[in-house]
Design a protein around this motif. Structure first.
Motif, PDB file in Angstrom:
ATOM      1  N   LEU A  58      12.413 -28.075 -35.624  1.00  0.00           N
ATOM      2  CA  LEU A  58      11.501 -28.083 -36.917  1.00  0.00           C
ATOM      3  C   LEU A  58      10.456 -29.290 -36.866  1.00  0.00           C
ATOM      4  O   LEU A  58       8.896 -28.895 -37.291  1.00  0.00           O
ATOM      5  CB  LEU A  58      12.387 -29.433 -37.829  1.00  0.00           C
ATOM      6  CG  LEU A  58      11.899 -29.141 -39.448  1.00  0.00           C
ATOM      7  CD1 LEU A  58      12.114 -27.790 -40.109  1.00  0.00           C
ATOM      8  CD2 LEU A  58      12.949 -29.896 -40.282  1.00  0.00           C
ATOM      9  N   PRO A  59      10.291 -29.857 -36.171  1.00  0.00           N
ATOM     10  CA  PRO A  59       8.987 -30.813 -35.630  1.00  0.00           C
ATOM     11  C   PRO A  59       7.664 -29.927 -35.052  1.00  0.00           C
ATOM     12  O   PRO A  59       6.683 -29.204 -35.136  1.00  0.00           O
ATOM     13  CB  PRO A  59       8.959 -30.770 -34.488  1.00  0.00           C
ATOM     14  CG  PRO A  59      10.553 -31.453 -35.249  1.00  0.00           C
ATOM     15  CD  PRO A  59      11.259 -30.594 -35.135  1.00  0.00           C
ATOM     16  N   ARG A  60       8.037 -28.654 -34.440  1.00  0.00           N
ATOM     17  CA  ARG A  60       7.205 -27.577 -33.201  1.00  0.00           C
ATOM     18  C   ARG A  60       7.510 -26.653 -34.505  1.00  0.00           C
ATOM     19  O   ARG A  60       6.149 -26.150 -34.319  1.00  0.00           O
ATOM     20  CB  ARG A  60       7.962 -27.122 -32.343  1.00  0.00           C
ATOM     21  CG  ARG A  60       7.077 -26.264 -31.319  1.00  0.00           C
ATOM     22  CD  ARG A  60       7.912 -25.324 -31.097  1.00  0.00           C
ATOM     23  NE  ARG A  60       9.324 -24.551 -31.065  1.00  0.00           N
ATOM     24  CZ  ARG A  60       8.332 -23.118 -31.287  1.00  0.00           C
ATOM     25  NH1 ARG A  60       7.133 -22.846 -31.124  1.00  0.00           N
ATOM     26  NH2 ARG A  60       9.943 -22.319 -32.336  1.00  0.00           N
ATOM     27  N   VAL A  61       7.794 -26.174 -35.147  1.00  0.00           N
ATOM     28  CA  VAL A  61       7.252 -25.380 -35.787  1.00  0.00           C
ATOM     29  C   VAL A  61       6.797 -26.081 -37.219  1.00  0.00           C
ATOM     30  O   VAL A  61       5.613 -25.243 -37.534  1.00  0.00           O
ATOM     31  CB  VAL A  61       8.960 -24.925 -37.068  1.00  0.00           C
ATOM     32  CG1 VAL A  61       8.465 -23.540 -38.015  1.00  0.00           C
ATOM     33  CG2 VAL A  61       9.960 -24.169 -35.914  1.00  0.00           C
ATOM     34  N   ARG A  62       6.910 -27.071 -37.801  1.00  0.00           N
ATOM     35  CA  ARG A  62       5.908 -27.455 -38.891  1.00  0.00           C
ATOM     36  C   ARG A  62       4.761 -26.813 -38.210  1.00  0.00           C
ATOM     37  O   ARG A  62       3.703 -27.389 -39.276  1.00  0.00           O
ATOM     38  CB  ARG A  62       6.703 -29.097 -39.220  1.00  0.00           C
ATOM     39  CG  ARG A  62       5.384 -29.199 -40.660  1.00  0.00           C
ATOM     40  CD  ARG A  62       6.186 -31.177 -40.781  1.00  0.00           C
ATOM     41  NE  ARG A  62       7.190 -30.973 -41.135  1.00  0.00           N
ATOM     42  CZ  ARG A  62       7.634 -30.841 -42.906  1.00  0.00           C
ATOM     43  NH1 ARG A  62       6.370 -30.616 -43.266  1.00  0.00           N
ATOM     44  NH2 ARG A  62       8.145 -31.081 -43.145  1.00  0.00           N
ATOM     45  N   ALA A  63       4.610 -27.969 -36.583  1.00  0.00           N
ATOM     46  CA  ALA A  63       3.430 -28.467 -36.709  1.00  0.00           C
ATOM     47  C   ALA A  63       2.349 -26.993 -36.561  1.00  0.00           C
ATOM     48  O   ALA A  63       1.237 -26.607 -36.490  1.00  0.00           O
ATOM     49  CB  ALA A  63       3.392 -28.744 -35.243  1.00  0.00           C
ATOM     50  N   ILE A  64       3.183 -25.450 -35.735  1.00  0.00           N
ATOM     51  CA  ILE A  64       2.734 -24.101 -35.557  1.00  0.00           C
ATOM     52  C   ILE A  64       1.907 -23.745 -37.257  1.00  0.00           C
ATOM     53  O   ILE A  64       1.229 -23.126 -37.501  1.00  0.00           O
ATOM     54  CB  ILE A  64       3.796 -23.113 -35.783  1.00  0.00           C
ATOM     55  CG1 ILE A  64       4.091 -23.613 -33.829  1.00  0.00           C
ATOM     56  CG2 ILE A  64       3.064 -21.586 -35.736  1.00  0.00           C
ATOM     57  CD1 ILE A  64       4.794 -22.793 -33.162  1.00  0.00           C
ATOM     58  N   PHE A  65       3.148 -24.304 -38.359  1.00  0.00           N
ATOM     59  CA  PHE A  65       2.608 -23.810 -39.781  1.00  0.00           C
ATOM     60  C   PHE A  65       1.111 -24.267 -40.561  1.00  0.00           C
ATOM     61  O   PHE A  65       0.820 -24.269 -41.152  1.00  0.00           O
ATOM     62  CB  PHE A  65       3.620 -23.797 -41.063  1.00  0.00           C
ATOM     63  CG  PHE A  65       4.853 -23.328 -40.410  1.00  0.00           C
ATOM     64  CD1 PHE A  65       4.411 -22.028 -40.233  1.00  0.00           C
ATOM     65  CD2 PHE A  65       6.330 -23.694 -41.016  1.00  0.00           C
ATOM     66  CE1 PHE A  65       6.140 -21.244 -39.706  1.00  0.00           C
ATOM     67  CE2 PHE A  65       7.466 -22.088 -40.855  1.00  0.00           C
ATOM     68  CZ  PHE A  65       7.133 -21.333 -40.008  1.00  0.00           C
ATOM     69  N   GLU A  66       1.393 -25.767 -39.951  1.00  0.00           N
ATOM     70  CA  GLU A  66       0.119 -26.956 -40.486  1.00  0.00           C
ATOM     71  C   GLU A  66      -1.633 -26.094 -39.579  1.00  0.00           C
ATOM     72  O   GLU A  66      -2.126 -26.463 -40.947  1.00  0.00           O
ATOM     73  CB  GLU A  66       0.148 -28.090 -39.533  1.00  0.00           C
ATOM     74  CG  GLU A  66       1.516 -28.808 -40.201  1.00  0.00           C
ATOM     75  CD  GLU A  66       1.366 -30.136 -39.762  1.00  0.00           C
ATOM     76  OE1 GLU A  66       1.569 -30.430 -38.803  1.00  0.00           O
ATOM     77  OE2 GLU A  66       1.868 -30.876 -40.422  1.00  0.00           O
ATOM     78  N   GLY A  67      -1.297 -25.282 -38.418  1.00  0.00           N
ATOM     79  CA  GLY A  67      -2.408 -24.915 -38.191  1.00  0.00           C
ATOM     80  C   GLY A  67      -2.634 -23.685 -38.685  1.00  0.00           C
ATOM     81  O   GLY A  67      -3.291 -22.490 -38.212  1.00  0.00           O
ATOM     82  N   ARG A  68      -1.826 -22.948 -39.875  1.00  0.00           N
ATOM     83  CA  ARG A  68      -1.958 -21.460 -40.275  1.00  0.00           C
ATOM     84  C   ARG A  68      -1.738 -21.655 -41.485  1.00  0.00           C
ATOM     85  O   ARG A  68      -2.235 -20.837 -42.334  1.00  0.00           O
ATOM     86  CB  ARG A  68      -0.055 -21.012 -39.698  1.00  0.00           C
ATOM     87  CG  ARG A  68      -0.186 -20.661 -38.373  1.00  0.00           C
ATOM     88  CD  ARG A  68       1.136 -19.705 -38.476  1.00  0.00           C
ATOM     89  NE  ARG A  68       1.810 -18.830 -36.974  1.00  0.00           N
ATOM     90  CZ  ARG A  68       2.278 -18.817 -36.626  1.00  0.00           C
ATOM     91  NH1 ARG A  68       3.714 -18.572 -37.494  1.00  0.00           N
ATOM     92  NH2 ARG A  68       2.883 -18.931 -35.109  1.00  0.00           N
ATOM     93  N   LEU A  69      -1.658 -22.945 -42.071  1.00  0.00           N
ATOM     94  CA  LEU A  69      -2.235 -23.026 -43.541  1.00  0.00           C
ATOM     95  C   LEU A  69      -3.580 -22.463 -43.798  1.00  0.00           C
ATOM     96  O   LEU A  69      -3.547 -21.498 -45.077  1.00  0.00           O
ATOM     97  CB  LEU A  69      -2.471 -24.584 -43.658  1.00  0.00           C
ATOM     98  CG  LEU A  69      -1.605 -25.509 -43.991  1.00  0.00           C
ATOM     99  CD1 LEU A  69      -1.388 -26.913 -44.162  1.00  0.00           C
ATOM    100  CD2 LEU A  69      -0.023 -25.183 -45.402  1.00  0.00           C
ATOM    101  N   PRO A  70      -4.209 -22.124 -43.214  1.00  0.00           N
ATOM    102  CA  PRO A  70      -5.552 -21.233 -44.042  1.00  0.00           C
ATOM    103  C   PRO A  70      -4.903 -19.945 -43.778  1.00  0.00           C
ATOM    104  O   PRO A  70      -5.154 -18.987 -44.798  1.00  0.00           O
ATOM    105  CB  PRO A  70      -6.400 -21.485 -42.648  1.00  0.00           C
ATOM    106  CG  PRO A  70      -6.800 -22.257 -41.909  1.00  0.00           C
ATOM    107  CD  PRO A  70      -5.293 -22.744 -41.768  1.00  0.00           C
ATOM    108  N   HIS A  71      -3.821 -19.371 -43.396  1.00  0.00           N
ATOM    109  CA  HIS A  71      -3.712 -17.922 -43.212  1.00  0.00           C
ATOM    110  C   HIS A  71      -2.618 -18.243 -44.903  1.00  0.00           C
ATOM    111  O   HIS A  71      -1.517 -15.954 -44.782  1.00  0.00           O
ATOM    112  CB  HIS A  71      -3.725 -17.160 -42.630  1.00  0.00           C
ATOM    113  CG  HIS A  71      -4.494 -17.593 -41.115  1.00  0.00           C
ATOM    114  ND1 HIS A  71      -6.378 -17.118 -41.583  1.00  0.00           N
ATOM    115  CD2 HIS A  71      -4.055 -18.816 -40.233  1.00  0.00           C
ATOM    116  CE1 HIS A  71      -6.515 -17.839 -40.174  1.00  0.00           C
ATOM    117  NE2 HIS A  71      -6.243 -18.089 -39.687  1.00  0.00           N
TER     118      HIS A  71
END
Length: 402
Positions: free
Chosen positions: A34-47
């Motif tokens: 979960l922590p790694r995936v959350r960090a990935i999603f945070e970087g993708r928020l503009p999309h």
């Protein structure tokens, strides 16, 4: 868009409901991941885009900005991925509304094309997407390669090597729907500052799997990983391209070197490659489908150049229920410097749905579209449109899966 459904960009506070829906849809991520995936999603928020009923997230998707080659021209595209829907809210048109809103946003930004890897091609076909041939994935004995291990020389290189980038660009520009991996607007980099679209090719495909190594030969390269040894071992060709006929031969010769260390080679080729055509019936593997859609007809056609001398004008009537800005009659003037697309009136030379136009520009023969009833009208006009991309057939490798 229905009055009870709102579509908007996701915010940091929306990640928990997004992850809940992804778990229900894909079975992941796990609690430990979960922590790694959350960090990935945070970087993708503009999309990331989501659909809400009142304050409840019911569907979400990702629209990646991609630059690709179509008809020899570099164009902006919108890559649709990770479409998810809450189980308790399905079969109510939420995903359709979500995707329609995304297409409208792309249209407002003058993006002409979209692509996606569907969970069900029929589902997205109803929204104007069209399945196209992108590659043939083969796993075959080394003896089936038309190659000689003693005929070429090669050497290992780094993923930042200029030869790799130049070779790939020459190959990509000769194809349609192939991505530009060196698009300067792409900002994701690894720890060494290398474009992630290249460095990701070296990541092992699964835990415990071997890492990949790039090798360069004259006019070509291959990124390979060996899984196992002896007759059960497989040489996985993660990525391979060439910039000339001699480069293609050199790449195949290079792969033959691993014969004996591994028993078979898995490689991906354009569907029209002679080796793919010869060996597909016996050695083809499952390859995830790819679909494309014309988002906005003006920016989609405007960069495409006619190979014929002079300019030719045709009238096209386009049917597109999901994207009303495309629907109607268009005057197309096809020239050496691009295609002029303007609204028009009068009897059309050709009538077709938006998916059929995408098929025509991805290699489907004009006579086939007439024979299946997907297009009506002038065969000459269809041939003129088909010629805009005829010499750049499609290719999108699994290395660029999104």
């Amino acid at each position: 868009m229905t009055s009870s459904l709102r579509v908007r960009r996701l915010q940091p506070d929306d990640l928990d409901p997004l992850i809940r829906i992804r778990r229900a849809s894909f079975g992941s991520p796990s609690a430990s991941d979960l922590p790694r995936v959350r960090a990935i999603f945070e970087g993708r928020l503009p999309h990331l885009r989501g659909a809400w009923v009142e304050d409840r997230l019911v569907a979400a998707c990702t629209w990646y900005p991609k630059v690709g080659w179509i008809g020899g021209q570099s164009v902006n595209t919108g890559a649709l991925a990770s479409v998810v829907s809450a189980p308790e809210a399905r079969r109510r048109g939420h995903v359709r509304t979500l995707i329609q809103a995304g297409l409208e946003e792309l249209h407002e930004h003058q993006v002409g094309w979209s692509g996606e890897h569907p969970f069900d091609p029929v589902f997205y076909e109803r929204m104007g997407y069209r399945s196209i041939p992108t590659s043939t994935l083969l796993r075959l004995p080394f003896a089936r390669l038309p190659a000689s291990a003693s005929r070429t020389t090669f050497a290992p290189v780094g993923i930042e090597d200029a030869h790799l980038h130049a070779t790939y660009r020459a190959f990509a520009a000769s194809r349609s729907f192939t991505f530009d991996r060196d698009d300067p607007t792409f900002v994701e980099r690894d720890d060494a500052g290398i474009d992630a679209r290249w460095s990701d090719l070296l990541d092992p495909p699964a835990s415990g799997a071997p890492a990949a190594v790039p090798y360069a030969c004259e006019d070509g390269y291959a990124i390979v990983a060996v899984d196992g040894h002896g007759s059960d071992g497989i040489l996985h060709v993660i990525d391979a391209t060439w910039s000339s006929p001699a480069g293609r031969r050199n790449v195949l010769d290079m792969l033959r070197v691993w014969e004996g260390q591994a028993g078979s080679v898995q490689l991906e080729l354009p569907t029209d490659d002679p080796l793919a055509l010869r060996e597909a019936s016996a050695y083809a593997r499952h390859r995830a489908p790819y679909q494309i859609r014309i988002v906005s007809v003006v920016p989609a056609l405007a960069p495409l150049c006619s190979p014929s001398d002079g300019a030719a004008t045709w009238r096209l009537r386009l049917v597109d229920p999901l994207a009303p800005w495309n629907a109607g009659s268009w005057r197309l003037t096809l020239g050496k410097d691009g295609t002029e697309v303007t609204p028009t009136t009068g009897a059309p030379d050709v009538t077709m749905a938006v998916g059929a136009l995408a098929a025509l520009l991805s290699g489907v023969a004009p006579a086939t579209l007439l024979a299946t009833g997907e297009a009506e009208g002038s065969l000459e006009a269809l041939h003129a449109l088909h010629a805009l991309t005829r010499d750049q057939p499609p290719y999108l490798g699994l290395a660029d899966y999104f």
